[in-house]
Design an enzyme around this catalytic site. Structure first.
Site, PDB file in Angstrom:
ATOM      1  N   GLY A   1     -37.358 -16.594   1.693  1.00 17.92           N
ATOM      2  CA  GLY A   1     -36.297 -15.679   2.125  1.00 17.92           C
ATOM      3  C   GLY A   1     -35.439 -16.358   3.176  1.00 17.92           C
ATOM      4  O   GLY A   1     -35.341 -17.592   3.204  1.00 17.92           O
ATOM      5  N   SER A   2     -34.858 -15.564   4.047  1.00 18.85           N
ATOM      6  CA  SER A   2     -33.910 -16.120   5.017  1.00 18.85           C
ATOM      7  C   SER A   2     -34.640 -16.761   6.210  1.00 18.85           C
ATOM      8  O   SER A   2     -35.823 -16.480   6.460  1.00 18.85           O
ATOM      9  CB  SER A   2     -32.995 -15.003   5.516  1.00 18.85           C
ATOM     10  OG  SER A   2     -33.779 -14.031   6.153  1.00 18.85           O
TER      11      SER A   2
ATOM     12  N   GLY B   1     -38.120 -15.713   8.078  1.00 16.26           N
ATOM     13  CA  GLY B   1     -39.138 -16.780   8.113  1.00 16.26           C
ATOM     14  C   GLY B   1     -39.686 -16.985   9.515  1.00 16.26           C
ATOM     15  O   GLY B   1     -40.883 -17.166   9.724  1.00 16.26           O
TER      16      GLY B   1
ATOM     17  N   CYS C   1     -30.817 -20.551  -3.277  1.00 16.95           N
ATOM     18  CA  CYS C   1     -31.085 -21.327  -2.062  1.00 16.95           C
ATOM     19  C   CYS C   1     -30.697 -22.777  -2.281  1.00 16.95           C
ATOM     20  O   CYS C   1     -30.400 -23.492  -1.329  1.00 16.95           O
ATOM     21  CB  CYS C   1     -32.544 -21.216  -1.676  1.00 16.95           C
ATOM     22  SG  CYS C   1     -33.628 -21.540  -3.063  1.00 16.95           S
TER      23      CYS C   1
ATOM     24  N   GLN D   1     -24.279  -7.811   0.302  1.00 14.01           N
ATOM     25  CA  GLN D   1     -24.027  -9.230   0.036  1.00 14.01           C
ATOM     26  C   GLN D   1     -22.538  -9.453  -0.240  1.00 14.01           C
ATOM     27  O   GLN D   1     -21.957 -10.445   0.187  1.00 14.01           O
ATOM     28  CB  GLN D   1     -24.889  -9.701  -1.147  1.00 14.01           C
ATOM     29  CG  GLN D   1     -24.769 -11.181  -1.444  1.00 14.01           C
ATOM     30  CD  GLN D   1     -25.215 -12.086  -0.296  1.00 14.01           C
ATOM     31  OE1 GLN D   1     -26.282 -11.895   0.284  1.00 14.01           O
ATOM     32  NE2 GLN D   1     -24.374 -13.061   0.062  1.00 14.01           N
TER      33      GLN D   1
ATOM     34  N   GLU E   1     -25.134 -20.430   5.688  1.00 14.99           N
ATOM     35  CA  GLU E   1     -25.398 -20.082   4.290  1.00 14.99           C
ATOM     36  C   GLU E   1     -24.657 -18.796   3.937  1.00 14.99           C
ATOM     37  O   GLU E   1     -24.877 -17.760   4.560  1.00 14.99           O
ATOM     38  CB  GLU E   1     -26.903 -19.891   4.089  1.00 14.99           C
ATOM     39  CG  GLU E   1     -27.271 -19.705   2.635  1.00 14.99           C
ATOM     40  CD  GLU E   1     -28.759 -19.486   2.428  1.00 14.99           C
ATOM     41  OE1 GLU E   1     -29.355 -18.649   3.146  1.00 14.99           O
ATOM     42  OE2 GLU E   1     -29.322 -20.137   1.540  1.00 14.99           O
TER      43      GLU E   1
END
Ligand code: NAD
Length: 482
Positions: free
Chosen positions: A226-227, A231, A284, A331, A383
């Site tokens: 995940g992000s 994390g 990713c 998003q 990102e």
């Protein structure tokens, strides 16, 4: 009536007290189902049942584990079209991409069915006379699994399959946004013959269900994708707990794709289109920085823009769609916000970036391409996770390499060149975990290690035979036999 999908705890399908409504991003009138959210108490019960199941599951024979994993693989592959359709319907990647991902999940289960049989150890002579040393691998225990929304079947598959193959038990929380594929996978595995408690499904919010997994003392290890922000929370919780949990984190990327003057233009454009825009840029490993040398820059921008103009952005389930919708309103807002930031920073928007209307109401965004981007701009550093490509112009290979490595991330990196010298130098000097030559930065095989360096990853690699580093623990046994 909308169907209700339940959690799977200790071998039973159980309801919680709230639901996630799973909505199709290609058609927001289409509801895929209501997915029960596990309560904190149910999540704790799932962890306890995984703990109890571990004693016997970790002692099953490799043949027993092989058979269950192989059975699951067979069913996934037999139903790949239907599962791929479910995936595209809930996540928004195109149907061929959805079917491709479902196929990959089936292949992963077949691979790890074999891995259950291949786990071996070592015998080493001791420095002391009469003593023998055996080095073996054992299952770790209860593994907490927390997965993101962008690969809703492949990522759960590449965590669940090795965990089971090596004898661990599982508490699995899929992304709240796309629980359908995770649910379908657990349903297949439950029917493939797993004893109760070995695999538990707890759907729901990260802050509730996810956090309960992170904080529970009986979870021995956590594999997370995940992000970076989440994390970090996983890592902090793992350190706080006693015993400290083993962790594996796969996080964000800002992957460079270098295009040199000597590149084959067609290969470079295809690599960029695929890497930066397919799967709506929601990967990713997306090629989110296109680093292009002077001599080919203008021809590359012209050819890439032409190619983008020919792409169909539409309902993910429609034949001929090249790019599906963005996954949801949040998003989409993030993508639009970065497109605005890029313009304010002085980058030139040469194509796309506007909302599109299609027959069905959905989150449709025309892929955006920026030129005149500098590597210090936010659109080159952060990102975005959407269909936004940025082109950074450089004078030669040396500058390209330095820009490519000038990032906090290090997941994947690519180069398009016909020069053996530059390709070889880049493979050695790129600071990414995965390097691609004349290929998009996204798109990997399932039987080899996957993972990054720097801010992208923490812990051992996923997939392939390297997966055992995380899902097993080493024991060194000494014997004096007289
Ligand atoms: P996210 O971090 O928002 O969520 C990931 C998972 O963590 C979800 O299941 C979420 O519910 C859960 N979560 C959130 N808060 C939590 C908490 N406090 N405790 C426990 N769990 C919690 O990420 P996302 O938006 O689902 O996915 C997109 C991100 O994933 C991007 O950054 C992308 O680069 C990354 N990603 C990385 C890889 C890789 O292998 N490196 C692969 C796919 C996606």
């Amino acid at each position: 009536m909308t169907e209700l999908y339940k959690n799977y705890i200790n071998g039973e399908w159980v309801e919680g007290n709230s639901v996630t409504v799973n909505i199709n991003p290609s058609d927001t009138n289409d509801i895929i189902g209501n997915y029960t959210r596990a309560t904190k108490a149910q999540t704790e019960e799932a962890i306890t049942s995984a703990k109890h199941a571990f004693a016997s599951w970790s002692r099953t024979t490799p043949q027993e584990r092989y058979e269950i994993l192989k059975k699951a693989s067979d069913e996934i592959l037999a139903r790949k079209d239907e599962l791929g359709r479910l995936l595209s319907r809930e996540e928004g990647k195109t149907l061929p991409e959805g079917i491709g991902e479902a196929t990959r999940a089936g292949q992963i289960f077949a691979f790890f069915a074999g891995e259950a049989l291949r786990l071996n150890g070592e015998m080493v002579p001791s420095i002391r006379p009469g003593v023998g040393i055996e080095i073996t691998r054992e299952a770790v225990g209860v593994i907490g699994m927390i997965t993101p929304w962008n690969f809703p079947i492949a990522i759960p598959a590449w965590k669940i399959a090795p965990a089971l193959a090596y004898g661990n038990t599982i508490v699995f929380k899929p992304a709240d946004l796309v629980p359908g594929c995770g649910w379908a996978l657990v349903d297949i595995l439950a029917r493939a013959g797993l004893p109760k408690g070995v695999l538990n499904l707890v759907m729901g919010r990260g802050s509730e269900v996810g956090q309960t997994i992170l904080d529970h003392k009986d979870v021995n290890a956590i594999t997370f994708t995940g992000s970076v922000g989440t994390g970090r929370k996983v890592a902090e919780a793992a350190i706080r707990s006693m015993p400290i949990k083993k962790i594996q984190l796969e996080m964000g990327g800002k992957n460079p794709l270098i295009v040199l003057d000597d590149a084959d233009l067609k290969i470079a454009v295809e690599s960029a289109v695929n890497g930066a825009f397919f799967s709506t840029g929601q990967r990713c490993t997306a090629s989110s920085r296109l680093i292009v040398s002077d001599g080919i820059h203008d021809a590359f921008v012209a050819a890439l823009t032409d190619r983008l103009k020919g792409l169909s952005v539409d309902n993910a389930l429609k034949a001929g769609t090249n790019i599906g919708p963005v996954v949801d309103q949040n998003q989409l807002d993030q993508d639009l916000s970065y497109i605005g930031i890029g313009q304010k920073e002085g980058a030139r928007l040469v194509w796309g970036g506007e909302l599109l209307n299609r027959e069905t109401p959905g989150f449709y965004l025309q892929p955006a391409l920026f030129t005149e981007v500098s590597n210090t701009m936010r659109i080159a550093r952060e990102e975005i996770f959407g269909p936004v490509g940025v082109i950074i112009r450089v004078k030669d290979y040396d500058e390209a390499l330095s820009v490519a490595n000038d990032t906090e991330f290090g997941l994947s990196a690519g180069i398009c060149t016909t020069s053996l010298k530059y390709a070889s130098h880049f493979k050695r000097n790129s600071e990414a975990g995965m390097v691609m030559v004349n290929l998009p930065t996204a798109g990997v095989d399932y039987h080899v290690p996957f993972g990054g360096r720097k801010g992208s990853s923490y812990g051992s690699r996923e997939q392939g035979t390297y997966a055992k580093e995380f899902f097993t623990i080493v024991k060194t046994a000494y014997t004096f036999a007289g």
